[in-house]
Design a protein around this motif. Structure first.
Motif, PDB file in Angstrom:
ATOM      1  N   LYS A 154     -27.816  11.988  86.402  1.00 26.25           N
ATOM      2  CA  LYS A 154     -26.864  11.003  85.873  1.00 26.25           C
ATOM      3  C   LYS A 154     -26.381  10.107  87.008  1.00 26.25           C
ATOM      4  O   LYS A 154     -26.424  10.502  88.176  1.00 26.25           O
ATOM      5  N   PRO A 155     -25.937   8.885  86.698  1.00 21.62           N
ATOM      6  CA  PRO A 155     -25.515   7.969  87.755  1.00 21.62           C
ATOM      7  C   PRO A 155     -24.425   8.580  88.635  1.00 21.62           C
ATOM      8  O   PRO A 155     -23.542   9.289  88.145  1.00 21.62           O
ATOM      9  N   LEU A 156     -24.514   8.295  89.941  1.00 18.56           N
ATOM     10  CA  LEU A 156     -23.541   8.828  90.898  1.00 18.56           C
ATOM     11  C   LEU A 156     -22.101   8.595  90.464  1.00 18.56           C
ATOM     12  O   LEU A 156     -21.242   9.460  90.625  1.00 18.56           O
TER      13      LEU A 156
ATOM     14  N   SER B   8     -19.812   9.690  96.640  1.00 18.06           N
ATOM     15  CA  SER B   8     -19.482  11.035  97.136  1.00 18.06           C
ATOM     16  C   SER B   8     -19.240  11.934  95.927  1.00 18.06           C
ATOM     17  O   SER B   8     -18.097  12.160  95.524  1.00 18.06           O
ATOM     18  N   PRO B   9     -20.323  12.425  95.350  1.00 11.71           N
ATOM     19  CA  PRO B   9     -20.223  13.099  94.046  1.00 11.71           C
ATOM     20  C   PRO B   9     -19.536  14.464  94.081  1.00 11.71           C
ATOM     21  O   PRO B   9     -19.239  15.032  93.040  1.00 11.71           O
TER      22      PRO B   9
ATOM     23  N   VAL C 178     -23.991   9.345 100.052  1.00 13.49           N
ATOM     24  CA  VAL C 178     -25.415   9.088  99.932  1.00 13.49           C
ATOM     25  C   VAL C 178     -25.711   7.683 100.443  1.00 13.49           C
ATOM     26  O   VAL C 178     -25.340   6.708  99.811  1.00 13.49           O
ATOM     27  N   ASN C 179     -26.352   7.615 101.615  1.00 17.36           N
ATOM     28  CA  ASN C 179     -26.687   6.299 102.176  1.00 17.36           C
ATOM     29  C   ASN C 179     -28.189   6.021 102.189  1.00 17.36           C
ATOM     30  O   ASN C 179     -28.599   4.889 102.336  1.00 17.36           O
TER      31      ASN C 179
ATOM     32  N   GLU D 128     -33.203  10.012 101.435  1.00 21.28           N
ATOM     33  CA  GLU D 128     -33.319  11.361 101.998  1.00 21.28           C
ATOM     34  C   GLU D 128     -32.005  12.133 101.839  1.00 21.28           C
ATOM     35  O   GLU D 128     -31.986  13.316 101.505  1.00 21.28           O
ATOM     36  N   GLU D 129     -30.886  11.434 102.089  1.00 21.04           N
ATOM     37  CA  GLU D 129     -29.577  12.087 101.947  1.00 21.04           C
ATOM     38  C   GLU D 129     -29.329  12.489 100.491  1.00 21.04           C
ATOM     39  O   GLU D 129     -28.752  13.537 100.219  1.00 21.04           O
ATOM     40  N   LEU D 130     -29.787  11.653  99.582  1.00 20.60           N
ATOM     41  CA  LEU D 130     -29.631  11.961  98.153  1.00 20.60           C
ATOM     42  C   LEU D 130     -30.375  13.248  97.813  1.00 20.60           C
ATOM     43  O   LEU D 130     -29.824  14.144  97.157  1.00 20.60           O
ATOM     44  N   ALA D 131     -31.621  13.339  98.270  1.00 21.66           N
ATOM     45  CA  ALA D 131     -32.422  14.531  97.976  1.00 21.66           C
ATOM     46  C   ALA D 131     -31.792  15.784  98.582  1.00 21.66           C
ATOM     47  O   ALA D 131     -31.711  16.833  97.947  1.00 21.66           O
TER      48      ALA D 131
END
Length: 201
Positions: free
Chosen positions: A33-35, A102-103, A187-188, A191-194
């Motif tokens: 789902k969207p951040l 910043s979820p 998340v920038n 890779e950071e998201l993963a």
């Protein structure tokens, strides 16, 4: 005591996300789902109402049913531009700000910062994180401020200054240190998201 009803939550989704290839960060998928939905879910119980600061994808953001406010200062002038428009539309005594990317933001963000603000008679409290090596890092886009600071911020921005910590220094400000640095992970890059999806699954 500051209650959730005294607080307006402002989600900052106005940045350019250059390190993500310029795509709109709040709409990037996180666990399907969207951040921005994670940010809304975390903030909702802590505040009486929510505002979203965005400079594009206005229609998509407005689907969440909250007012979407665009910066009034030109050229993506950073979080303070978002703070400024948030304060202008804030109808409660306090404004709580948080970025859209910043979820895992703390569920007790408002409570801890509100306690600190009242205890020390402050105008603004920002979050800090204690990293695994013991270092303390300020997280200045997470803050609780009195909505009466609007004029102070407008004067500061009129000087052409955009540095968030310099504005804080002009105020009675303080910080609350949160022990778990993960809650401010943002998340920038892809890779950071993963990586963040892995640790929060």
């Amino acid at each position: 005591m500051i209650t959730p009803q005294d607080i307006t939550g402002l989600i900052l989704a106005g940045g350019r996300a250059q390190r993500m290839g310029g795509i709109d960060k709040g709409l990037i998928s996180f666990h399907g789902k969207p951040l921005i939905e994670s940010a809304i879910d975390r903030l909702q119980p802590q505040v009486g109402t929510i505002l979203i600061n965005a400079n594009r994808s206005i229609t998509k953001y407005s689907h969440y049913g909250y007012p979407v406010l665009m910066d009034e200062t030109p050229d993506f002038s950073g979080p303070l531009a978002g703070f400024s428009v948030g304060l202008k539309h804030c109808k409660t005594p306090y404004l709580l700000t948080s970025p859209c990317d910043s979820p895992l933001l703390p569920n007790d963000l408002a409570e801890k910062m509100g306690t600190e603000l009242e205890k020390n008679n402050l105008e603004l409290v920002f979050a800090s994180s204690k990293e695994n090596d013991g270092k303390i890092w300020s997280q200045p886009v997470f803050c609780l401020m009195k909505s009466s600071l609007k004029d102070s911020l407008d004067v500061f921005l009129c000087k052409g200054d955009l540095k968030i910590d310099r504005w804080f220094k002009e105020l009675r400000s303080g910080t609350v240190v949160f022990e778990n640095p993960q809650v401010f992970a943002n998340v920038n890059t892809p890779e950071e998201l993963a990586a963040l999806e892995k640790v929060s699954s």
